[in-house]
Design an enzyme around this catalytic site. Sequence first.
Site, PDB file in Angstrom:
ATOM      1  N   PHE A 154      11.399 -73.173  31.189  1.00 34.08           N
ATOM      2  CA  PHE A 154      11.896 -74.321  31.972  1.00 34.08           C
ATOM      3  C   PHE A 154      13.384 -74.237  32.263  1.00 34.08           C
ATOM      4  O   PHE A 154      13.870 -74.847  33.214  1.00 34.08           O
ATOM      5  CB  PHE A 154      11.609 -75.640  31.207  1.00 34.08           C
ATOM      6  CG  PHE A 154      12.624 -75.936  30.125  1.00 34.08           C
ATOM      7  CD1 PHE A 154      13.806 -76.585  30.443  1.00 34.08           C
ATOM      8  CD2 PHE A 154      12.413 -75.547  28.814  1.00 34.08           C
ATOM      9  CE1 PHE A 154      14.763 -76.849  29.458  1.00 34.08           C
ATOM     10  CE2 PHE A 154      13.366 -75.782  27.837  1.00 34.08           C
ATOM     11  CZ  PHE A 154      14.546 -76.442  28.156  1.00 34.08           C
ATOM     12  N   LYS A 204       3.927 -67.569  36.987  1.00 34.52           N
ATOM     13  CA  LYS A 204       3.440 -68.754  36.257  1.00 34.52           C
ATOM     14  C   LYS A 204       4.695 -69.427  35.697  1.00 34.52           C
ATOM     15  O   LYS A 204       5.204 -69.075  34.639  1.00 34.52           O
ATOM     16  CB  LYS A 204       2.502 -68.317  35.121  1.00 34.52           C
ATOM     17  CG  LYS A 204       1.464 -69.337  34.700  1.00 34.52           C
ATOM     18  CD  LYS A 204       2.000 -70.699  34.320  1.00 34.52           C
ATOM     19  CE  LYS A 204       2.593 -70.705  32.917  1.00 34.52           C
ATOM     20  NZ  LYS A 204       3.300 -72.004  32.652  1.00 34.52           N
ATOM     21  N   GLU A 208       5.750 -75.655  33.170  1.00 36.89           N
ATOM     22  CA  GLU A 208       5.112 -76.912  33.598  1.00 36.89           C
ATOM     23  C   GLU A 208       6.138 -78.026  33.778  1.00 36.89           C
ATOM     24  O   GLU A 208       5.848 -79.037  34.407  1.00 36.89           O
ATOM     25  CB  GLU A 208       4.101 -77.412  32.556  1.00 36.89           C
ATOM     26  CG  GLU A 208       3.048 -76.425  32.146  1.00 36.89           C
ATOM     27  CD  GLU A 208       3.471 -75.613  30.925  1.00 36.89           C
ATOM     28  OE1 GLU A 208       4.524 -74.936  30.987  1.00 36.89           O
ATOM     29  OE2 GLU A 208       2.755 -75.642  29.923  1.00 36.89           O
ATOM     30  N   SER A 267      10.121 -68.921  24.419  1.00 40.96           N
ATOM     31  CA  SER A 267      10.408 -68.950  22.980  1.00 40.96           C
ATOM     32  C   SER A 267       9.785 -67.723  22.285  1.00 40.96           C
ATOM     33  O   SER A 267       8.845 -67.109  22.804  1.00 40.96           O
ATOM     34  CB  SER A 267       9.893 -70.254  22.383  1.00 40.96           C
ATOM     35  OG  SER A 267       8.548 -70.450  22.752  1.00 40.96           O
ATOM     36  N   CYS A 295      19.684 -69.786  26.838  1.00 46.18           N
ATOM     37  CA  CYS A 295      19.431 -68.757  25.830  1.00 46.18           C
ATOM     38  C   CYS A 295      20.708 -67.988  25.511  1.00 46.18           C
ATOM     39  O   CYS A 295      20.768 -67.259  24.530  1.00 46.18           O
ATOM     40  CB  CYS A 295      18.356 -67.795  26.306  1.00 46.18           C
ATOM     41  SG  CYS A 295      18.920 -66.775  27.663  1.00 46.18           S
TER      42      CYS A 295
HETATM   43  P1  NAD Z   1       8.133 -71.771  26.074  1.00 47.40           P
HETATM   44  O1  NAD Z   1       7.929 -70.591  25.202  1.00 47.40           O
HETATM   45  O2  NAD Z   1       7.640 -73.091  25.610  1.00 47.40           O
HETATM   46  O3  NAD Z   1       7.444 -71.541  27.499  1.00 47.40           O
HETATM   47  C1  NAD Z   1       7.684 -70.381  28.259  1.00 47.40           C
HETATM   48  C2  NAD Z   1       6.461 -70.103  29.118  1.00 47.40           C
HETATM   49  O4  NAD Z   1       5.359 -69.820  28.263  1.00 47.40           O
HETATM   50  C3  NAD Z   1       6.057 -71.270  30.000  1.00 47.40           C
HETATM   51  O5  NAD Z   1       5.672 -70.780  31.266  1.00 47.40           O
HETATM   52  C4  NAD Z   1       4.882 -71.863  29.250  1.00 47.40           C
HETATM   53  O6  NAD Z   1       3.957 -72.494  30.097  1.00 47.40           O
HETATM   54  C5  NAD Z   1       4.271 -70.669  28.566  1.00 47.40           C
HETATM   55  N1  NAD Z   1       3.593 -71.017  27.315  1.00 47.40           N
HETATM   56  C6  NAD Z   1       3.939 -71.989  26.441  1.00 47.40           C
HETATM   57  N2  NAD Z   1       3.088 -72.002  25.404  1.00 47.40           N
HETATM   58  C7  NAD Z   1       2.196 -71.020  25.613  1.00 47.40           C
HETATM   59  C8  NAD Z   1       1.056 -70.542  24.869  1.00 47.40           C
HETATM   60  N3  NAD Z   1       0.695 -71.091  23.711  1.00 47.40           N
HETATM   61  N4  NAD Z   1       0.377 -69.502  25.380  1.00 47.40           N
HETATM   62  C9  NAD Z   1       0.739 -68.945  26.553  1.00 47.40           C
HETATM   63  N5  NAD Z   1       1.792 -69.363  27.289  1.00 47.40           N
HETATM   64  C10 NAD Z   1       2.511 -70.389  26.828  1.00 47.40           C
HETATM   65  O7  NAD Z   1       9.701 -71.830  26.398  1.00 47.40           O
HETATM   66  P2  NAD Z   1      10.507 -72.977  27.138  1.00 47.40           P
HETATM   67  O8  NAD Z   1      10.619 -74.159  26.236  1.00 47.40           O
HETATM   68  O9  NAD Z   1       9.984 -73.178  28.503  1.00 47.40           O
HETATM   69  O10 NAD Z   1      11.938 -72.264  27.274  1.00 47.40           O
HETATM   70  C11 NAD Z   1      12.914 -72.286  26.267  1.00 47.40           C
HETATM   71  C12 NAD Z   1      12.877 -71.004  25.458  1.00 47.40           C
HETATM   72  O11 NAD Z   1      13.087 -69.878  26.299  1.00 47.40           O
HETATM   73  C13 NAD Z   1      13.994 -70.948  24.427  1.00 47.40           C
HETATM   74  O12 NAD Z   1      13.462 -70.413  23.246  1.00 47.40           O
HETATM   75  C14 NAD Z   1      15.004 -70.019  25.054  1.00 47.40           C
HETATM   76  O13 NAD Z   1      15.857 -69.363  24.133  1.00 47.40           O
HETATM   77  C15 NAD Z   1      14.101 -69.051  25.737  1.00 47.40           C
HETATM   78  N6  NAD Z   1      14.799 -68.308  26.776  1.00 47.40           N
HETATM   79  C16 NAD Z   1      15.066 -66.996  26.539  1.00 47.40           C
HETATM   80  C17 NAD Z   1      15.743 -66.254  27.482  1.00 47.40           C
HETATM   81  C18 NAD Z   1      16.018 -64.796  27.245  1.00 47.40           C
HETATM   82  O14 NAD Z   1      16.341 -64.086  28.198  1.00 47.40           O
HETATM   83  N7  NAD Z   1      15.906 -64.304  26.018  1.00 47.40           N
HETATM   84  C19 NAD Z   1      16.128 -66.855  28.691  1.00 47.40           C
HETATM   85  C20 NAD Z   1      15.835 -68.200  28.886  1.00 47.40           C
HETATM   86  C21 NAD Z   1      15.153 -68.918  27.921  1.00 47.40           C
END
Ligand code: NAD
Length: 504
Positions: free
Chosen positions: A155, A179, A182, A232, A287
């Site tokens: 997000f 994808k 949400e 994450s 991040c």
């Molecule tokens: P998230 O892991 O909740 O979601 C990321 C994506 O995964 C979304 O599209 C979501 O729909 C999907 N997802 C969530 N749960 C899932 C599951 N159980 N199975 C399959 N897909 C699933 O992350 P978020 O809250 O949207 O974003 C924040 C996180 O992203 C933080 O941890 C941040 O550090 C990380 N981030 C990392 C970087 C990097 O380059 N390392 C960059 C930006 C954000």
Amino acid sequence: MSVQASVREITHFIGGEQVAGTSGRFADVFDPSSGEVQARLALASVEDVTRAIDDAEAAQPGWAAQNPQKRARVLMKFVELVNRDMDELAALLTSEHGKTIADSKGDIQRGLEVIEVSIGAPHLLKGEYSDSVGTGIDTYSMRQPLGVVAGITPFNFPAMIPLWKAGPAIAAGNAFILKPSERDPSVPMRLAELWLEAGLPTGIFNVVNGDKVAVDALLHDDRVKAVGFVGSSDIAQYIYETAAQQGKRAQCFGGAKNHMVIMPDADLDQVADALIGAGYGSAGERCMAISVAVPVGQDVADALVAKLVPRVQALKVGLPSDATVDYGPLVSKAALERVEEYIEIGVQEGATALVDGRGFTLEGYENGYYIGGTLFDHVTSEMRIYDEEIFGPVLMIARADTYEEALQLTNDHQYGNGAAIYTRDGDTARDFAARVQAGMIGVNVPIPVPIAYHTFGGWKRSGFGDLNQHGADGFRFYTKTKTVTSRWPSGIKDGASFVIPTMN
Ligand code: NAD
């Protein structure tokens, strides 16, 4: 919260058009400023994802057959269109994410910069050629697209990260399925329309909105050859492992806890400026945010605390559409509750809460997801608030007595996305850059996000798989190399050989 009948509906973008989807499942999309539902999002079924893959698979060979310079022209036009609509896109992004308008423009701009670099596809896709590797034999290599590839994105950068993935993937001749998160799906949907307007053939950029069902459908379809994920760490690891089991390429970037080491010779005013911006900008939902300051020496720590406390107390939190605020609301109620819970854990664990941001409300927007800035001191490595990613406007000070202790602390952390050092001493800076265990390092730079023609990626639990995002790696990830060894009949000697050819 109940969904109003009049609420806007966000669907999928498949094969060049909005597609309602078949699941009958929906998620609310909130306005984080007010806490109100502003749209409802269709969550894709397996059939919806399969339809997107069918369309992508049908469109991809024609796109790949166009020469790379013609493909690049579509990217050029896309850049122009996104710039044309920048204000509208930024306002849309802010309305779902809660970051300030200026920060939303930065989000879009950092994505566009990767598209600009991807316009160099004709050059970036060039292979290598070796003349006369044997008598009458030449060897050359080429980079070919993988076919249908996917990006699964978080997000916190709803424009930048989808564009980091789509740019190289599309420029290289793949069909791409996004994808997005949400929480803020509207900008990705607008980007899909702009790709079409720029002349991208239908089926080359698709958006399937959804949750785990959509992600698992992408992971389990053989026709999806590569999955680029950002989110994450637990989900990153799950996607990396599942994709690998399915024989797919995967690069999965995870969470972070970026440290900044502050040496006694650093300019503390510059350090305070850097920590305020990098710790609290975008409400800490980056991040590459700095979440741990590691001053070396108790005197340095005390002096830093004296500078930081009034700055954190003075942070201006408010409506993200107000150009004068430092940051707006967190993205969701769950995020707000999670950050508040971590602050409570920190207090219970014995960290000193110099500034506690809980209890902040914005007049007239009492249901918005706002929280004030929090500053902890005397944080130690055994504490959960130190070990885990909070992803909010919470900065902590973990004091170290020596440079070696500060370096060790940084290196022992489970995450290794970025790290920074503030010093005037070249030797120390050089040593830090060489020995620190993180992927992106800042020397007197607090958020060292590499420029688009270099690559972006973290170490340890911040990144699973090899190859980074964008730069040359972006093209390597979304292409496969083919190496051709050729000889013409005039160079072929008669007779079969049963021995492996060597250079002897
Ligand atoms: P998230 O892991 O909740 O979601 C990321 C994506 O995964 C979304 O599209 C979501 O729909 C999907 N997802 C969530 N749960 C899932 C599951 N159980 N199975 C399959 N897909 C699933 O992350 P978020 O809250 O949207 O974003 C924040 C996180 O992203 C933080 O941890 C941040 O550090 C990380 N981030 C990392 C970087 C990097 O380059 N390392 C960059 C930006 C954000």
